[in-house]
Design an enzyme around this catalytic site. Structure first.
Site, PDB file in Angstrom:
ATOM      1  N   THR A 133       0.773  -1.077   0.028  1.00 43.22           N
ATOM      2  CA  THR A 133      -0.040   0.250   0.113  1.00 43.22           C
ATOM      3  C   THR A 133       0.813   1.392   0.080  1.00 43.22           C
ATOM      4  OG1 THR A 133      -1.918   1.009   0.866  1.00 43.22           O
ATOM      5  CG2 THR A 133      -0.068   0.187   2.641  1.00 43.22           C
ATOM      6  N   THR A 134       0.294   2.372  -0.529  1.00 42.56           N
ATOM      7  CA  THR A 134       1.229   3.647  -0.452  1.00 42.56           C
ATOM      8  C   THR A 134       2.123   3.980   0.637  1.00 42.56           C
ATOM      9  OG1 THR A 134      -0.255   4.479  -2.224  1.00 42.56           O
ATOM     10  CG2 THR A 134       0.940   6.079  -0.987  1.00 42.56           C
TER      11      THR A 134
ATOM     12  N   HIS B   1      22.455  31.560  38.888  1.00 42.10           N
ATOM     13  CA  HIS B   1      21.570  32.681  38.840  1.00 42.10           C
ATOM     14  C   HIS B   1      22.105  33.970  38.147  1.00 42.10           C
ATOM     15  CE1 HIS B   1      19.131  30.344  41.841  1.00 42.10           C
ATOM     16  NE2 HIS B   1      20.109  30.274  42.302  1.00 42.10           N
TER      17      HIS B   1
ATOM     18  N   SER C  73      28.596  44.668  12.893  1.00 43.14           N
ATOM     19  CA  SER C  73      27.688  45.586  12.574  1.00 43.14           C
ATOM     20  C   SER C  73      27.742  46.455  11.460  1.00 43.14           C
ATOM     21  CB  SER C  73      27.752  46.476  13.756  1.00 43.14           C
ATOM     22  OG  SER C  73      26.686  47.266  13.774  1.00 43.14           O
TER      23      SER C  73
ATOM     24  N   LYS D 237      32.322  45.966  16.456  1.00 38.97           N
ATOM     25  CA  LYS D 237      31.516  44.999  17.061  1.00 38.97           C
ATOM     26  C   LYS D 237      32.153  43.563  16.427  1.00 38.97           C
ATOM     27  CE  LYS D 237      28.007  44.892  18.965  1.00 38.97           C
ATOM     28  NZ  LYS D 237      26.932  44.893  18.160  1.00 38.97           N
ATOM     29  N   ARG D 238      32.340  42.734  17.426  1.00 38.11           N
ATOM     30  CA  ARG D 238      32.762  41.200  17.152  1.00 38.11           C
ATOM     31  C   ARG D 238      31.848  40.374  17.922  1.00 38.11           C
ATOM     32  NH1 ARG D 238      39.120  40.483  16.920  1.00 38.11           N
ATOM     33  NH2 ARG D 238      38.746  38.435  17.681  1.00 38.11           N
ATOM     34  N   ASN D 239      30.551  40.183  16.881  1.00 36.77           N
ATOM     35  CA  ASN D 239      29.647  39.465  17.624  1.00 36.77           C
ATOM     36  C   ASN D 239      29.598  37.949  17.375  1.00 36.77           C
ATOM     37  OD1 ASN D 239      28.098  41.930  17.835  1.00 36.77           O
ATOM     38  ND2 ASN D 239      27.137  41.854  15.920  1.00 36.77           N
TER      39      ASN D 239
END
Length: 450
Positions: free
Chosen positions: A107-108, A155, A278, A284-286
């Site tokens: 069957t399919t 935390h 950016s 920026k060094r993202n």
């Protein structure tokens, strides 16, 4: 841009890999359907159910490149059925009456489910290798930085000293548990489907079981004890296990992301000149790779509820469930593979900044070592009394500023029993990492390996 990111020439490599896209391509999907049909014909000829010549012709012509895919798609739209058009296409390419014997007793859903499992098997082989590679990278990191002292945080706040190797060793153990889940899951998931219209194999009479067993031996899949047309728990397990595995990868990526923040700067994902953080802020060094991995982990996790919903299938066939799975199985595997590939790159090339870890040990001017001081005072004052005294000193330093050492020496209850030299020893973070090194050794296999 494609309607979905995996189809987009611009964005697809962020959400998938070329290998995984190939596994779930239309061409490979059709090929896997044909692989099942060919294997079925092969074993049925061997069992004397269909002519050997017909099986030979079916096997010779069961090649996706012989199928006109645009025409197949038109027929699927016209018939609202995926496999009948394929059978008609095979009739066009097979000589003689061979095509009359294709799909005998099937069957399919038998063809589609089994074809999907062949694709999933290929996908899991790739993903599993990536997990093994990741474990290797992390073990090396843990061993290399076994004794590199850094701040532990709970935390979101500074807690006590640990070592970076200790932190990574925790990741290693989680990856290992996930690999165990992954391997155990495969035995339940990589199972074929050949059961006929409602699962009874009635069309094949007393030869049904023999065909079923031979078919799955031929295909290298597990043989079910009974059909699973509407038992989709294995697909749900696939989604859930991959969600757990990718969740761990996402957790590690998020930790790198967090520790790359400017104020912390203890880790950094791989950087090369030309990588831009950016369009407006050149400094920026993202961490874009880690950000993408976290996003992928969230997307994969959100697949699990759909897979769990599909367990609630109806009667002996439920196309609603099958259509849902058709949408998410390939996407799930693509995103898991992309996340693992990207995180392997990060783990293999991670920048560790010991100087910043050392700096951060002292930014609270000694407060990091409050537990060591409290425990040192406990022998003379009792633990609870020592806690109260050290707490008051800590809160005063926190609010007013100043130095923890000086505040301790200025407190008469502390100074009465402990001299400055002893306090200096208590405030030394490098000597207060407990059994961190031993735990790393246990994980990387140097001590206590089983």
């Amino acid at each position: 841009m494609g309607a979905y990111v995996i189809d987009s020439a611009l964005f697809r490599d962020q959400f998938s890999t070329a290998q995984m896209r190939e596994i779930f391509s239309d061409e490979q999907t059709v090929q896997r359907w044909l692989d099942v049909e060919a294997a079925l014909a092969k074993v049925q000829a061997r069992l004397g159910i269909i002519p050997q010549a017909a099986a030979d012709e079916i096997c010779a012509k069961a090649r996706a490149e012989l199928i006109d895919l645009p025409d197949l798609k038109r027929e699927m739209d016209r018939t609202s059925h995926p496999i009948v058009p394929l059978l008609r296409a095979m009739k066009k390419v097979c000589s003689g009456d061979a095509a009359e014997y294709i799909h005998w007793g099937a069957t399919t859903q038998d063809i589609i489910d089994t074809g999907t499992m062949l694709q999933v098997r290929d996908a899991l082989d790739i993903i599993g290798k990536r997990y093994a590679e990741m474990e290797g990278h992390l073990v090396k990191l843990a061993a290399t930085h076994r004794d590199l002292t850094m701040v532990a945080r709970s935390h979101g706040q500074q807690a006590l000293p640990i070592t970076f190797g200790f932190k990574v060793a925790v990741w290693v153990e989680e990856i290992r548990r996930n690999r165990e889940r992954f391997d155990a899951m495969k035995a339940r998931v990589l199972v074929g489907q050949f059961s006929g219209a409602v699962g009874t194999l009635a069309a094949l009479g007393d030869k049904g079981i023999a065909v079923q067993e031979a078919l799955f031996e031929e295909l290298g899949l597990g043989c079910p004890r009974i059909h699973w047309h509407v038992s989709r728990d294995s697909i749900a397990e696939l989604a859930c296990v991959l969600a757990i595995c990718t969740g761990t990868i996402g957790k590690i990526a998020h930790e790198v992301y967090s520790l790359q923040k400017t104020e912390t700067a203890e880790l950094e994902e791989p950087f090369a000149m030309g990588k831009v953080g950016s369009s407006t802020m050149p400094h920026k060094r993202n961490p874009p790779t880690c950000e993408t991995v976290v996003a992928l982990a969230r997307l994969v996790r959100n697949t699990a509820p759909m897979a769990l919903e599909s367990i609630m299938a109806e009667h002996e066939r439920d196309k609603i469930v099958l259509q849902t799975e058709r949408e998410f199985i390939s996407r799930l595997c693509c995103m898991c593979d992309a996340a693992a590939l990207k995180m392997n790159y990060v783990c293999a090339n991670l920048t560790v900044r010991p100087a910043n870890m050392e700096r951060n040990l002292f930014i609270q001017r000694g407060l990091l070592m409050s537990e060591a001081v409290m425990m040192g005072l406990s022998d003379r004052l009792g633990r609870q009394e020592a806690h109260e005294i050290v707490y008051e000193v800590c809160m005063d330093v926190f609010e007013r500023g100043g130095d923890f050492r000086e505040a301790l020496l200025a407190n008469p209850k502390v100074a009465a029993g402990i001299d400055a030299e002893t306090i200096d020893r208590m405030l030394e973070p490098h000597g207060y990492t407990g059994m961190a090194g031993l735990f790393v050794d246990r994980v990387v296999g140097k001590v206590g390996a089983e």
